[in-house]
Write a protein that holds these residues in place. Structure first.
Motif, PDB file in Angstrom:
ATOM      1  N   LYS A   1      29.917   0.923 -19.174  1.00 28.10           N
ATOM      2  CA  LYS A   1      29.707   0.937 -17.733  1.00 28.10           C
ATOM      3  C   LYS A   1      28.356   0.280 -17.423  1.00 28.10           C
ATOM      4  CE  LYS A   1      33.337   3.544 -16.680  1.00 28.10           C
ATOM      5  NZ  LYS A   1      33.797   3.950 -18.020  1.00 28.10           N
ATOM      6  N   THR A   2      28.278  -0.304 -16.247  1.00 26.82           N
ATOM      7  CA  THR A   2      27.026  -0.916 -15.817  1.00 26.82           C
ATOM      8  C   THR A   2      25.956   0.145 -15.637  1.00 26.82           C
ATOM      9  OG1 THR A   2      28.230  -2.682 -14.674  1.00 26.82           O
ATOM     10  CG2 THR A   2      25.940  -2.350 -14.043  1.00 26.82           C
ATOM     11  N   GLY A   3      24.753  -0.141 -16.101  1.00 23.49           N
ATOM     12  CA  GLY A   3      23.659   0.819 -15.994  1.00 23.49           C
ATOM     13  C   GLY A   3      23.073   0.874 -14.596  1.00 23.49           C
ATOM     14  N   ARG A   4      22.326   1.918 -14.329  1.00 23.63           N
ATOM     15  CA  ARG A   4      21.600   2.055 -13.068  1.00 23.63           C
ATOM     16  C   ARG A   4      20.175   2.499 -13.382  1.00 23.63           C
ATOM     17  NH1 ARG A   4      25.351   6.100 -13.229  1.00 23.63           N
ATOM     18  NH2 ARG A   4      24.531   8.203 -13.628  1.00 23.63           N
ATOM     19  N   ARG A   5      19.261   2.063 -12.545  1.00 19.20           N
ATOM     20  CA  ARG A   5      17.859   2.406 -12.725  1.00 19.20           C
ATOM     21  C   ARG A   5      17.539   3.741 -12.053  1.00 19.20           C
ATOM     22  NH1 ARG A   5      15.971  -3.448 -10.694  1.00 19.20           N
ATOM     23  NH2 ARG A   5      18.026  -3.203  -9.689  1.00 19.20           N
ATOM     24  N   VAL A   6      16.632   4.472 -12.658  1.00 20.71           N
ATOM     25  CA  VAL A   6      16.155   5.736 -12.094  1.00 20.71           C
ATOM     26  C   VAL A   6      14.630   5.715 -12.128  1.00 20.71           C
ATOM     27  CG1 VAL A   6      16.090   8.248 -12.308  1.00 20.71           C
ATOM     28  CG2 VAL A   6      18.207   7.010 -12.822  1.00 20.71           C
ATOM     29  N   GLN A   7      14.020   5.938 -10.978  1.00 22.20           N
ATOM     30  CA  GLN A   7      12.563   5.948 -10.846  1.00 22.20           C
ATOM     31  C   GLN A   7      12.090   7.363 -10.546  1.00 22.20           C
ATOM     32  OE1 GLN A   7      10.105   3.113 -10.704  1.00 22.20           O
ATOM     33  NE2 GLN A   7       8.806   4.921 -11.001  1.00 22.20           N
ATOM     34  N   THR A   8      11.130   7.835 -11.339  1.00 21.02           N
ATOM     35  CA  THR A   8      10.476   9.112 -11.058  1.00 21.02           C
ATOM     36  C   THR A   8       9.011   8.837 -10.765  1.00 21.02           C
ATOM     37  OG1 THR A   8      10.041   9.475 -13.423  1.00 21.02           O
ATOM     38  CG2 THR A   8      12.051  10.434 -12.513  1.00 21.02           C
ATOM     39  N   LEU A   9       8.459   9.550  -9.811  1.00 17.02           N
ATOM     40  CA  LEU A   9       7.044   9.352  -9.459  1.00 17.02           C
ATOM     41  C   LEU A   9       6.542  10.557  -8.694  1.00 17.02           C
ATOM     42  CD1 LEU A   9       6.637   8.463  -6.128  1.00 17.02           C
ATOM     43  CD2 LEU A   9       8.058   6.604  -6.976  1.00 17.02           C
ATOM     44  N   GLY A  10       5.246  10.707  -8.711  1.00 16.99           N
ATOM     45  CA  GLY A  10       4.601  11.771  -7.957  1.00 16.99           C
ATOM     46  C   GLY A  10       3.563  11.202  -7.013  1.00 16.99           C
ATOM     47  N   LEU A  11       3.551  11.710  -5.788  1.00 11.97           N
ATOM     48  CA  LEU A  11       2.498  11.389  -4.823  1.00 11.97           C
ATOM     49  C   LEU A  11       1.619  12.631  -4.725  1.00 11.97           C
ATOM     50  CD1 LEU A  11       4.623   9.577  -2.070  1.00 11.97           C
ATOM     51  CD2 LEU A  11       3.269   8.541  -3.904  1.00 11.97           C
ATOM     52  N   ASP A  12       0.467  12.586  -5.381  1.00 12.18           N
ATOM     53  CA  ASP A  12      -0.348  13.791  -5.559  1.00 12.18           C
ATOM     54  C   ASP A  12      -1.560  13.872  -4.646  1.00 12.18           C
ATOM     55  OD1 ASP A  12       1.405  14.576  -7.488  1.00 12.18           O
ATOM     56  OD2 ASP A  12       0.180  13.951  -9.188  1.00 12.18           O
ATOM     57  N   TRP A  13      -1.734  12.885  -3.761  1.00 15.34           N
ATOM     58  CA  TRP A  13      -2.922  12.890  -2.907  1.00 15.34           C
ATOM     59  C   TRP A  13      -2.536  12.582  -1.463  1.00 15.34           C
ATOM     60  CZ3 TRP A  13      -6.827  14.988  -5.378  1.00 15.34           C
ATOM     61  CH2 TRP A  13      -6.856  14.885  -6.778  1.00 15.34           C
ATOM     62  N   LEU A  14      -1.557  13.285  -0.964  1.00 12.82           N
ATOM     63  CA  LEU A  14      -1.103  13.084   0.402  1.00 12.82           C
ATOM     64  C   LEU A  14      -1.980  13.858   1.386  1.00 12.82           C
ATOM     65  CD1 LEU A  14       2.718  13.615  -0.237  1.00 12.82           C
ATOM     66  CD2 LEU A  14       1.629  11.430   0.300  1.00 12.82           C
ATOM     67  N   THR A  15      -2.280  13.231   2.502  1.00 15.62           N
ATOM     68  CA  THR A  15      -2.942  13.943   3.581  1.00 15.62           C
ATOM     69  C   THR A  15      -1.912  14.796   4.317  1.00 15.62           C
ATOM     70  OG1 THR A  15      -2.550  12.196   5.214  1.00 15.62           O
ATOM     71  CG2 THR A  15      -4.541  12.003   3.841  1.00 15.62           C
ATOM     72  N   ARG A  16      -2.381  15.648   5.192  1.00 18.38           N
ATOM     73  CA  ARG A  16      -1.454  16.484   5.953  1.00 18.38           C
ATOM     74  C   ARG A  16      -0.528  15.622   6.811  1.00 18.38           C
ATOM     75  NH1 ARG A  16      -3.664  20.808  10.225  1.00 18.38           N
ATOM     76  NH2 ARG A  16      -4.661  21.633   8.344  1.00 18.38           N
ATOM     77  N   ASP A  17      -1.095  14.610   7.439  1.00 13.64           N
ATOM     78  CA  ASP A  17      -0.268  13.740   8.280  1.00 13.64           C
ATOM     79  C   ASP A  17       0.787  13.009   7.465  1.00 13.64           C
ATOM     80  OD1 ASP A  17      -1.632  14.493  10.544  1.00 13.64           O
ATOM     81  OD2 ASP A  17      -2.997  12.782  10.531  1.00 13.64           O
TER      82      ASP A  17
END
Length: 306
Positions: A226-242
């Protein structure tokens, strides 16, 4: 290196598409099933052009065409205008060449209209250092023709600054296409959000395959690939409240795990732009966390739509 971009929502489903000469209709570009394609009647420039009416002026930052058969020498042009006649153009992906060299004159004449050079559909994908002298693509780093059909086809156009327009025109130069027509899957037109601080180190991208295997009595393995698919994992650890509530929280509410989004890892990396950008969806919605006062974190897991 540019920060990640998340394009959402896709404005194409409420738009009106027209123009060109298509043997399977342009409305297929509004179908999330990538197997439903729009196919032109020929590869002529006039047959492959089409316009998009977004209904009202929209903020747009990114355009993408997912799954196509455009050739290695194909070029494209995207324009955004305030009027249907494209008299008041506010964005043009084609650029004016800056004093081209004599050796480049033929190429510029071949791929320019009214003095503007159209971007390549297939950019350089390999650095010379990663290739051998004998490789046919050593000079230009382009994708070999034998690999084109099996490569994830993605036309990516990311604006330097968002614009507000109603009409979008897509044009293609691929009259030597070996199929005799161009075929386009899903069209994506959207605004995009970029966090002030980029994804934290530890982000990862990889391939997943649904290939199954059966083993015969003698031990021989047989595969149903079967054709493969990409999977991206990431963290945004410095978000402001807004950012946390005005962007991420609202994005999660609207997109859920079913709506499509466009993920771009680094718009300033042209060699890997189409490798690390894809149409996807969020696999799960992670909660916003508060590890420090007035600092928020959130994790993303994005699966490619194939």
């Amino acid at each position: 290196m540019a920060n990640i971009m998340l394009g959402f929502p896709n404005r194409i489903d409420q738009a009106v598409l027209s123009g060109g000469n298509w043997q399977t209709p342009l409305i297929n570009l509004q179908d999330r099933r990538l197997s439903r394609v729009a196919r032109s009647a020929s590869a002529d420039k006039t047959a492959t052009r089409f316009d998009v009416d977004l209904g009202v002026q929209r903020k747009v930052s990114v355009f993408a065409i997912v799954r196509h058969n455009l050739g290695l020498n194909a070029r494209y042009r995207v324009r955004v205008a305030l009027d249907a006649g494209f008299e008041n153009v506010i964005y043009d992906a084609a650029v004016l060449p800056a004093q081209p060299s004599v050796s480049a004159n033929f190429q510029l004449q071949q791929y320019s209209v009214q003095g503007r050079v159209w971007p390549q559909v297939w950019p350089r994908l390999f650095n010379t250092a990663s290739l051998d002298w004998e490789d046919p693509n050593w000079w230009d780093g382009r994708l070999p023709e034998e690999d084109r059909a099996g490569y994830p086809g993605l036309v990516m156009c990311v604006l330097d600054e968002p614009v507000f327009g109603r009409y979008v025109r897509f044009e293609f130069l691929d009259e030597q296409n070996v199929d005799g027509y161009i075929e386009l899957g899903r069209l994506f037109v959207s605004q995009a959000w970029t966090p002030k601080k980029n994804a934290t180190y530890g982000a990862g991208i990889g391939w997943e395959f649904d290939t199954t295997m059966d083993r015969a009595v003698d031990g021989t393995a047989y595969f149903d690939r079967k054709t493969g698919r990409r999977v991206q994992t990431l963290g945004l650890d410095w978000l402001t409240r807004d950012e946390a509530f005005g962007n991420v929280f609202e994005f999660q509410r609207a997109a859920g795990i079913d709506k499509e989004l466009l993920f771009v890892w680094d718009r300033d990396d042209p060699i890997n732009l189409i490798r690390r950008s894809f149409l996807g969806r969020m696999r799960k919605i992670n909660p916003l966390l508060v590890p420090f006062m007035e600092t928020y974190t959130n994790g993303f897991e994005i699966e490619e739509i194939t």
